[in-house]
Design an enzyme around this catalytic site. Structure first.
Site, PDB file in Angstrom:
ATOM      1  N   ARG A  81     -12.324  35.794  19.686  1.00  0.00           N
ATOM      2  CA  ARG A  81     -11.571  34.721  20.342  1.00  0.00           C
ATOM      3  C   ARG A  81     -10.160  34.702  19.746  1.00  0.00           C
ATOM      4  NH1 ARG A  81     -11.214  28.692  18.814  1.00  0.00           N
ATOM      5  NH2 ARG A  81      -9.921  27.938  20.512  1.00  0.00           N
ATOM      6  N   HIS A 125      -3.134  27.467  22.118  1.00  0.00           N
ATOM      7  CA  HIS A 125      -3.499  27.047  20.760  1.00  0.00           C
ATOM      8  C   HIS A 125      -2.217  26.539  20.094  1.00  0.00           C
ATOM      9  CE1 HIS A 125      -6.826  27.607  17.564  1.00  0.00           C
ATOM     10  NE2 HIS A 125      -5.861  26.925  16.972  1.00  0.00           N
ATOM     11  N   GLU A 171      -8.451  22.086  21.010  1.00  0.00           N
ATOM     12  CA  GLU A 171      -8.400  20.845  20.225  1.00  0.00           C
ATOM     13  C   GLU A 171      -7.353  19.838  20.696  1.00  0.00           C
ATOM     14  OE1 GLU A 171      -8.386  21.238  16.021  1.00  0.00           O
ATOM     15  OE2 GLU A 171     -10.287  22.296  16.001  1.00  0.00           O
ATOM     16  N   ASN A 310     -15.405  23.030  18.728  1.00  0.00           N
ATOM     17  CA  ASN A 310     -14.993  23.356  17.365  1.00  0.00           C
ATOM     18  C   ASN A 310     -15.695  22.357  16.444  1.00  0.00           C
ATOM     19  OD1 ASN A 310     -13.310  25.070  18.693  1.00  0.00           O
ATOM     20  ND2 ASN A 310     -11.398  24.240  17.888  1.00  0.00           N
ATOM     21  N   TYR A 312     -16.680  21.255  12.583  1.00  0.00           N
ATOM     22  CA  TYR A 312     -16.445  21.402  11.141  1.00  0.00           C
ATOM     23  C   TYR A 312     -17.224  20.390  10.306  1.00  0.00           C
ATOM     24  CZ  TYR A 312     -12.677  24.696  12.041  1.00  0.00           C
ATOM     25  OH  TYR A 312     -11.961  25.800  12.429  1.00  0.00           O
ATOM     26  N   GLU A 371     -15.285  27.233  17.062  1.00  0.00           N
ATOM     27  CA  GLU A 371     -14.806  27.326  15.683  1.00  0.00           C
ATOM     28  C   GLU A 371     -15.799  26.660  14.762  1.00  0.00           C
ATOM     29  OE1 GLU A 371     -10.833  25.915  14.774  1.00  0.00           O
ATOM     30  OE2 GLU A 371     -10.021  26.858  16.580  1.00  0.00           O
TER      31      GLU A 371
HETATM   32  C1  BGC Z   1      -7.748  24.673  14.457  1.00  0.00           C
HETATM   33  C2  BGC Z   1      -7.329  25.890  13.675  1.00  0.00           C
HETATM   34  C3  BGC Z   1      -7.259  25.535  12.201  1.00  0.00           C
HETATM   35  C4  BGC Z   1      -8.642  25.147  11.731  1.00  0.00           C
HETATM   36  C5  BGC Z   1      -8.737  24.768  10.260  1.00  0.00           C
HETATM   37  C6  BGC Z   1      -8.785  23.848  13.785  1.00  0.00           C
HETATM   38  O1  BGC Z   1      -8.345  22.548  13.754  1.00  0.00           O
HETATM   39  O2  BGC Z   1      -8.064  24.996  15.769  1.00  0.00           O
HETATM   40  O3  BGC Z   1      -6.135  26.376  14.185  1.00  0.00           O
HETATM   41  O4  BGC Z   1      -6.736  26.560  11.431  1.00  0.00           O
HETATM   42  O5  BGC Z   1      -9.135  24.097  12.484  1.00  0.00           O
HETATM   43  O6  BGC Z   1      -8.021  23.628   9.962  1.00  0.00           O
END
Ligand code: BGC
Length: 465
Positions: A81, A125, A171, A310, A312, A371
């Site tokens: 990607r 992006h 995002e 995405n 995290y 992500e």
């Molecule tokens: C973004 C990336 C960023 C990653 C880590 C995401 O918010 O899409 O560009 O590097 O998280 O912070």
């Protein structure tokens, strides 16, 4: 003794990929006719980037892409990607296109296909052409949404003979809320301001307009891609969904988390997938609500082929509440563990709940994790090894949760690890390393970390090593 791991396998056709974005890796900021983006401008303003750096050269992927693709191949990467720099294609955002810019992506795509790596292209992006910022105030104007749809259709027409899947925009909350107003987050009891380009400080009413224009752009771009791409070209957004995770998974708390997740994403995913702003969103916005027509809502909700998430961390933990909103946020314990980035509280269960709740709410045909990953304080041993034990721990715990969601039938098609290589981490500059491949930012030497070898095993055997 039987040494064979007996963990459940992932589905045979599950796509193991890695992700990057143009401004963070390409460099060649003024090369081959590329126009300026808002990130070219922003990084050159004094005091904006923690280490005073910029993406002018970044990790020079523009020139080193063949080497990078070879490394992907060696590490068992099945899909990549990457993002396309809009001002490389349209230096002023619209009008005349730049053949040399398009040639770069043609070379990249052909090289990927030669290596048997499936290309997934992200169209936005965050590197908005500066001209659109100057002329229209960027996403403050719907003119930018129209320009984006034109660019999306153009790209689909040019590359969908080889690229079957497009992510439209990456995002929304990040580039809109952090870019046009700035946000403040609580880190260890201290309020920290976070800003991204263009670094505006708009009012809430103005911000709501920007949000509206951004989701309108996404809907219009889906139409344009379907109209101009080869038959069967698929697309959808890659959004950092705000996920409410049930503190304890009782039926009441799961319901509370589902309600909360829908509201937390009201201005983005919810309106895109339901074609309306929630009552609570409009009520809370009051006179600051965005102005829109019924046609806007229909455009915003143009059906997508998949949703990219995405993922995290859990945004909040919740439990059931009897009041009218139906959920209560529970505070994070001060001792709750974190990954290396100050914002990155650990909560691997979000990798189960994010897709699970998305399925419950909107029943999409396909979901990709677009992500997932973490920064780490990677150091090189005298033998040249990088033992990123914390990143492997983070990934493994996330994969177990992902596997659980797949086992329950959530339509997950693939996973893209953020990121393939260390890169320019926006306002943090080169300080926060997210790659599974280490970059020496002086020599630009690429060295796979232990996590890259972990990924290779995962992708080869299709189970968690
Ligand atoms: C973004 C990336 C960023 C990653 C880590 C995401 O918010 O899409 O560009 O590097 O998280 O912070």
């Amino acid at each position: 003794m039987n040494n064979k791991l007996s963990r459940t396998k992932f589905p045979d056709n599950f796509i193991w990929g890695v992700a990057t974005s143009a401004y963070q890796i390409e460099g060649a900021a003024n090369h081959d006719g590329k126009g300026k983006s808002i990130w070219d401008t922003y990084t050159h303003l004094p005091g904006k980037i923690t280490d005073g750096s910029n993406g002018d050269i970044a990790i020079d992927h523009f020139n080193l892409y063949k080497q990078d693709i070879q490394l992907m191949k060696d590490l068992g990467v099945k899909a990549y990607r990457f993002s396309i720099s809009w001002p490389r294609i349209f230096p002023t955002g619209k009008g005349a296109f730049n053949m040399k810019g398009l040639d770069f992506y043609n070379r990249l795509i052909d090289e990927l296909l030669k290596a048997n790596i499936e290309p997934f292209a992200t169209l936005y992006h965050w590197d908005l052409p500066q001209t659109l910022m100057d002329e229209y105030g960027g996403w403050r104007s719907r003119e930018t949404a129209y320009a984006f749809a034109d660019y999306a259709g153009f790209m689909a027409n040019k590359i969908s003979d080889r690229v079957k899947n497009f992510f439209t925009m990456n995002e929304f909350y990040s580039f809109v809320d952090m870019g046009y107003q700035g946000i403040s987050i609580d880190i260890g009891g201290k309020k920290v301001n976070i800003e991204l380009a263009p670094g505006l400080k708009l009012s809430t009413a103005q911000l709501n307009e920007v949000r509206h224009n951004a989701v309108l752009a996404q809907g219009l771009s889906v139409k344009a891609i379907h109209a101009s791409g080869k038959l069967g070209t698929k697309c959808g957004p890659a959004d950092n969904i705000n996920t409410a995770v049930p503190l304890i998974a009782t039926p009441e708390n799961i319901k509370a988390a589902t309600i909360a997740t829908r509201e937390l994403n009201a201005g983005y995913l919810t309106v895109m997938l339901e074609g309306k702003y929630t009552d609570a969103y409009l009520e809370k916005a009051g006179k600051d609500a965005p102005k829109f027509t019924e046609q806007d809502l229909r455009d915003i909700a143009t059906p997508v082929d998949f949703i990219g998430l995405n993922v995290y961390r859990p945004t909040i933990y919740v439990e059931h509440s009897n009041d009218s909103i139906g959920y209560r946020e529970v505070p994070l314990n001060p001792s709750h563990p974190k990954m290396y980035s100050a914002w990155h509280s650990l909560g691997p269960e979000v990798m189960y709940w994010a897709p699970k709740i998305v399925e419950t709410l909107w029943n999409p045909k396909e979901i990709y994790i677009t992500e997932n990953g973490c920064a780490a304080k990677d150091t090189i041993t005298p033998e040249g090894k990088i033992y990123d034990t914390d990143r492997i721990m983070f990934l493994r715990s996330n994969f177990l949760e992902l596997q659980q969601a797949i086992n329950e039938g959530v339509p997950l098609k693939g996973y893209f690890l953020w990121s393939f290589m260390d890169n320019f981490e926006w306002s943090a500059g080169y300080g926060n390393r997210f790659g599974i491949v280490h970059i020496d930012f002086e020599t630009l030497k690429r060295t796979p970390k232990s996590s890259a070898l972990f990924f290779k095993e995962l992708s080869k055997n299709n189970w968690i090593p």
